[in-house]
Scaffold this active site. Structure first.
Site, short mmCIF file in Angstrom:
data_model
loop_
_atom_site.label_atom_id
_atom_site.label_comp_id
_atom_site.label_asym_id
_atom_site.label_seq_id
_atom_site.Cartn_x
_atom_site.Cartn_y
_atom_site.Cartn_z
N GLY A 113 1.35 -1.08 -0.04
CA GLY A 113 0.12 -0.41 0.07
C GLY A 113 0.50 1.30 0.51
O GLY A 113 2.36 0.91 -0.11
N TYR A 155 -15.50 1.43 8.46
CA TYR A 155 -14.19 1.63 8.75
C TYR A 155 -13.64 2.49 9.95
O TYR A 155 -12.27 1.69 10.97
CB TYR A 155 -13.61 3.07 7.84
CG TYR A 155 -12.49 3.07 7.86
CD1 TYR A 155 -11.35 2.06 7.31
CD2 TYR A 155 -12.27 4.00 8.01
CE1 TYR A 155 -9.81 2.79 7.23
CE2 TYR A 155 -10.72 4.60 7.78
CZ TYR A 155 -8.89 4.07 7.59
OH TYR A 155 -8.61 4.36 7.63
#
Length: 328
Positions: free
Chosen positions: A11, A146
């Site tokens: 990432g 999230y």
């Protein structure tokens, strides 16, 4: 040579952390399942003798051969367009994934740093946000997948610290930007820059009065590195307190890119925070850390990176309106 496991290694932030720990003389084990990561972020490391990569989903049992000194858990979707598209996986990586890695840290007697987020503060009623603020989060809203994954992540980490005596660190990351961001990930900076590079109008959700505070990736990595080697087990904000409205930021992007795009407005997504600014008093005191790269310098470096992308990559990044994912 100390050995460190970095999850989410392919990432944006994870790959920069791999670079930093290798540069500091560590043997780095990178782990990712490429749900949101990108092979090209770690291609430059694959021939490095101090780096190895494991393609693995951390929501499944995690096993590492040999000794392990440190773990950095950065595996998680981090942009709205990702976590609204894969909400179950987002919840699982924050809960099951974190549980697996805490168990690994306990088995290996390793120190573990957990990547939390400013989203634990939700749409804050306190400004700026300090670590003592408990937040204003809609647990059943679309963004809750999230926000609550990260809040649970902090809770289970502190439970392992208190009950098992595990060496833990928690970083609350505020908006971070720089090279290796994905142009189509739904966050403000890559969205604006992608639109500018494609000659499109810049899209603002809401009236643009909402604020953000942007931290350049080098500063963020420095803060995380210092926190890992501190003696502090509770959450620490790492971010740049230089706050700007989204509307003013859009015009900064137009000036930076030398384009003449217009700004267009769309409905504000549900539960989108109206203010975001870190109180970094604790990081200054505890870590002797504060951001060094101002927004003008950092944005130029980031724009130069995006300008270097191929036309095919720019086409793939065409703006996606993720507001359709954000319904009651």
């Amino acid at each position: 040579m100390k050995r460190v496991l970095i999850t989410g290694a392919a990432g944006f932030l994870g790959s920069h952390l791999c670079d930093r720990f290798i540069a500091e003389g560590f043997y780095v084990i990178g782990m990712d399942n490429f749900i949101t990561g990108d092979h090209k972020n770690i291609d430059h490391l694959l021939e490095n003798p101090n780096f190895e990569f494991i393609n693995h989903d951390v929501t499944n049992f995690v096993s590492i051969d040999g000794e392990l000194d440190y773990i950095l858990h950065f595996a998680s979707p981090a942009s709205p367009i990702d976590y609204l598209k894969i909400p179950i996986q987002t919840l699982k990586v924050g809960s099951l994934g974190t549980h697996n890695l805490l168990g690994l840290a306990k088995a290996k007697n390793a120190r573990i740093l957990i990547a939390s987020t400013s989203e634990v503060y939700g749409d804050p009623l306190v400004h700026p946000q300090s670590e003592s603020y408990y937040g204003n989060v809609n647990t059943i809203g679309p963004r809750g997948v999230y926000d609550e994954a990260k809040r649970f992540q902090e809770s289970i980490t502190m439970a392992y610290h208190r009950f098992h005596g595990l060496e833990t660190r928690i970083v609350r990351i505020f908006n971070t930007y720089g090279p290796r961001m994905r142009l189509n990930d739904g966050r403000v900076i890559p969205a604006f820059m992608g639109q500018a590079l494609r000659g499109e109008d810049l899209t603002i959700f809401g009236d643009g009065s909402q604020t953000r505070s942007f931290c350049y990736v080098d500063d963020q990595v420095e803060g995380i590195f210092r926190l890992m080697f501190s003696d502090y087990s509770y959450p620490v904000n790492i971010g740049n307190p230089n706050e700007i409205s989204i509307k003013d930021f859009a015009f900064e992007i137009i000036k930076l890119t030398g384009t003449d795009q217009k700004v267009v407005f769309k409905d504000l997504p549900k539960d989108d925070p109206m203010q975001r600014q870190p109180d970094i008093s604790l990081a200054k005191k505890l870590l002797d850390w504060s951001p060094k790269v101002d927004r003008e310098e950092g944005m130029k470096k980031t724009f130069d990176y995006f300008k270097g992308l191929s036309e095919e990559e720019l086409r793939k990044s065409e703006h996606k309106d993720f507001s359709n994912h954000i319904k009651r």
